[in-house]
Design a protein around this motif. Structure first.
Motif, PDB file in Angstrom:
ATOM      1  N   GLU A 261     -27.237  48.454  72.389  1.00 35.94           N
ATOM      2  CA  GLU A 261     -27.971  48.373  73.290  1.00 35.94           C
ATOM      3  C   GLU A 261     -28.713  49.372  73.843  1.00 35.94           C
ATOM      4  O   GLU A 261     -29.994  49.241  74.303  1.00 35.94           O
TER       5      GLU A 261
ATOM      6  N   ASP B 184     -24.019  39.780  74.010  1.00 40.84           N
ATOM      7  CA  ASP B 184     -24.945  39.144  74.705  1.00 40.84           C
ATOM      8  C   ASP B 184     -26.138  40.022  75.226  1.00 40.84           C
ATOM      9  O   ASP B 184     -27.304  39.851  75.101  1.00 40.84           O
ATOM     10  N   LEU B 185     -25.671  40.938  75.899  1.00 37.26           N
ATOM     11  CA  LEU B 185     -26.534  42.181  76.327  1.00 37.26           C
ATOM     12  C   LEU B 185     -27.324  42.797  75.127  1.00 37.26           C
ATOM     13  O   LEU B 185     -28.258  43.248  75.398  1.00 37.26           O
TER      14      LEU B 185
ATOM     15  N   ARG C  95     -30.201  40.565  73.939  1.00 40.72           N
ATOM     16  CA  ARG C  95     -31.085  40.639  75.082  1.00 40.72           C
ATOM     17  C   ARG C  95     -31.973  41.966  74.867  1.00 40.72           C
ATOM     18  O   ARG C  95     -33.227  41.862  74.997  1.00 40.72           O
TER      19      ARG C  95
ATOM     20  N   TYR D 137     -34.227  41.746  71.692  1.00 31.74           N
ATOM     21  CA  TYR D 137     -35.434  40.884  71.650  1.00 31.74           C
ATOM     22  C   TYR D 137     -36.589  41.281  72.837  1.00 31.74           C
ATOM     23  O   TYR D 137     -37.549  41.416  72.397  1.00 31.74           O
ATOM     24  N   LEU D 138     -35.829  41.787  73.713  1.00 32.89           N
ATOM     25  CA  LEU D 138     -37.006  42.483  74.743  1.00 32.89           C
ATOM     26  C   LEU D 138     -37.488  43.790  73.933  1.00 32.89           C
ATOM     27  O   LEU D 138     -38.949  43.904  74.366  1.00 32.89           O
TER      28      LEU D 138
ATOM     29  N   ASP E 293     -41.310  31.905  75.968  1.00 31.08           N
ATOM     30  CA  ASP E 293     -40.171  31.323  76.568  1.00 31.08           C
ATOM     31  C   ASP E 293     -40.002  30.156  75.663  1.00 31.08           C
ATOM     32  O   ASP E 293     -39.984  28.729  75.924  1.00 31.08           O
TER      33      ASP E 293
ATOM     34  N   TRP F 179     -29.982  31.745  69.744  1.00 34.75           N
ATOM     35  CA  TRP F 179     -29.987  33.056  70.014  1.00 34.75           C
ATOM     36  C   TRP F 179     -31.292  33.730  69.181  1.00 34.75           C
ATOM     37  O   TRP F 179     -31.984  34.237  69.549  1.00 34.75           O
TER      38      TRP F 179
ATOM     39  N   ASN G  78     -35.249  33.674  69.945  1.00 35.00           N
ATOM     40  CA  ASN G  78     -35.677  34.619  70.970  1.00 35.00           C
ATOM     41  C   ASN G  78     -36.617  35.970  70.257  1.00 35.00           C
ATOM     42  O   ASN G  78     -37.243  36.446  70.748  1.00 35.00           O
ATOM     43  N   TYR G  79     -36.055  36.097  68.912  1.00 37.33           N
ATOM     44  CA  TYR G  79     -36.576  37.106  68.366  1.00 37.33           C
ATOM     45  C   TYR G  79     -37.092  36.839  66.949  1.00 37.33           C
ATOM     46  O   TYR G  79     -37.575  37.935  66.337  1.00 37.33           O
TER      47      TYR G  79
END
Length: 361
Positions: free
Chosen positions: A198, A253-254, A257, A260-261, A277, A319, A322-323
């Motif tokens: 992360e 999960d973190l 996220r 992918y951000l 989205d 999941w 998203n990426y």
């Protein structure tokens, strides 16, 4: 000063100003900025390298060629800036009364490179010469000053990429990573890894958008890539969350996220199109059959799986969606080495991504 000379003077100021802004946006501004001059330089260098790539027969040849792309692009930047400053000041010197364009060229070059062989008389001409000399020194100093910053960010990135080979094999694989942790550490050992990655994703997002040339700096080992490493970690976390029968860890999960951000923000810089989205049931590049084969492989290694395969597939796809697009596009854009579930399926996205990227638009 007549009207024509006034126009020439204004154009010279505009060229110099645009060059200074390009340098500031590229090396000083602490956020992503897609700058025309920088884009043109890297696009031109990329096209030269693509000519060489046509003769490459193997991935090793392509990797050896592309390893020089980012360094050459960076070295071409100050050269382009200096040429533009020279041209801009040529116009200003000519507008202020230097006798010919050749004399304006000699005066501008002498001032820019602080050679001093072309002296000028008069307050305004002297001020122009001093300002050009200062700008030339600052532009070169900017690159020199920021090289240590770039290589520090590169080193931080590559430390975790190299360590991933121990955990996920080479080429890195989500299945191999899960199997090794199950065999050696147990899944409880994954918690600290999610926290580490992360942080890694956060650091890569910041450094690779503010200093975008880092995206193209290749790993010291030809089979390593920051893109395929990111994909492996994200796929591992997605598989653990969806298919492996183990207690839920919010750190996974973190990590997904953050991952992918980071990939999306880097893709934004290169104008890669993607759905910001997506719906959980939107299509992804990984097929249900591949997912089933992966689950069977893990089950064969004694890894406990969740009994509901349909639910596991929906969760994994939810999941991955998203990426998925940005991962494949960045793998193609950077010509990443082979790795399952990422660069092995990135040939088609490259044509769409590079068509809109700053490198080959």
């Amino acid at each position: 000063m007549d009207f024509t000379r006034l126009i020439v003077f204004i154009l010279g100021i505009a060229v110099v100003s645009a060059t200074i802004l390009s340098a500031i946006h590229t090396f000083v501004l602490p956020r992503s900025a897609n700058v025309l001059i920088t884009r043109i330089v890297f696009r031109t260098v990329r096209r030269v390298f693509e000519l060489r790539l046509r003769r490459a027969q193997t991935y090793a040849d392509r990797d050896r060629i592309m390893a020089l792309y980012a360094p050459f692009g960076l070295l071409a930047l100050p050269f382009a800036w200096l040429v533009l400053v020279l041209i801009g000041y040529m116009g200003m010197f000519r507008a202020l009364g230097i006798g010919s364009w050749y004399e304006a060229f000699r005066t501008s070059g002498s001032s820019l490179l602080t050679l001093g062989f072309a002296a000028v008389d008069g307050l305004w001409l002297t001020m122009l010469a001093f300002s050009e000399a200062a700008i030339g020194l600052v532009l070169v100093a900017l690159l020199i000053a920021y090289l240590p910053t770039m290589y520090a960010a590169f080193q931080r990135r590559e430390t975790e990429v190299t360590k991933l080979e121990v955990r996920a094999g080479s080429p890195p694989s989500a299945l191999e990573m899960i199997a090794r942790f199950h065999r050696l550490h147990g899944f409880d050992g994954l918690g600290p890894l999610w926290a580490t990655w992360e942080t890694w994703f956060t650091d890569v997002e910041e450094s690779h958008t503010s200093l975008a040339a880092l995206v193209f700096f290749r790993s010291p080992q030809p089979e390593h890539s920051w893109v395929t490493a990111a994909g492996t970690v994200l796929d591992t976390a997605a598989m653990i969350n969806s298919a492996i029968d183990t207690p839920r860890d919010i750190r996974a999960d973190l990590c997904i996220r953050a991952g992918y951000l980071a990939l999306r923000h880097i893709a934004d810089f290169f104008r890669v199109p993607y759905n910001a989205d997506p719906k959980p049931d939107d299509p992804i590049s990984l097929s249900r059959e591949e997912f089933e084969a992966a689950c069977d492989d893990l089950a064969g290694r004694g890894i406990p799986l969740k009994p509901d395969r349909d639910r596991a597939w929906r969760d994994f796809a939810g999941w991955r969606v998203n990426y998925d697009t940005v991962l494949l596009a960045l793998a193609a854009l950077t010509m990443a080495p082979y790795a399952p579930w990422s660069s092995d399926r990135s040939i088609l996205p490259v044509r769409r991504a590079r068509a809109r990227s700053v490198i080959s638009e």
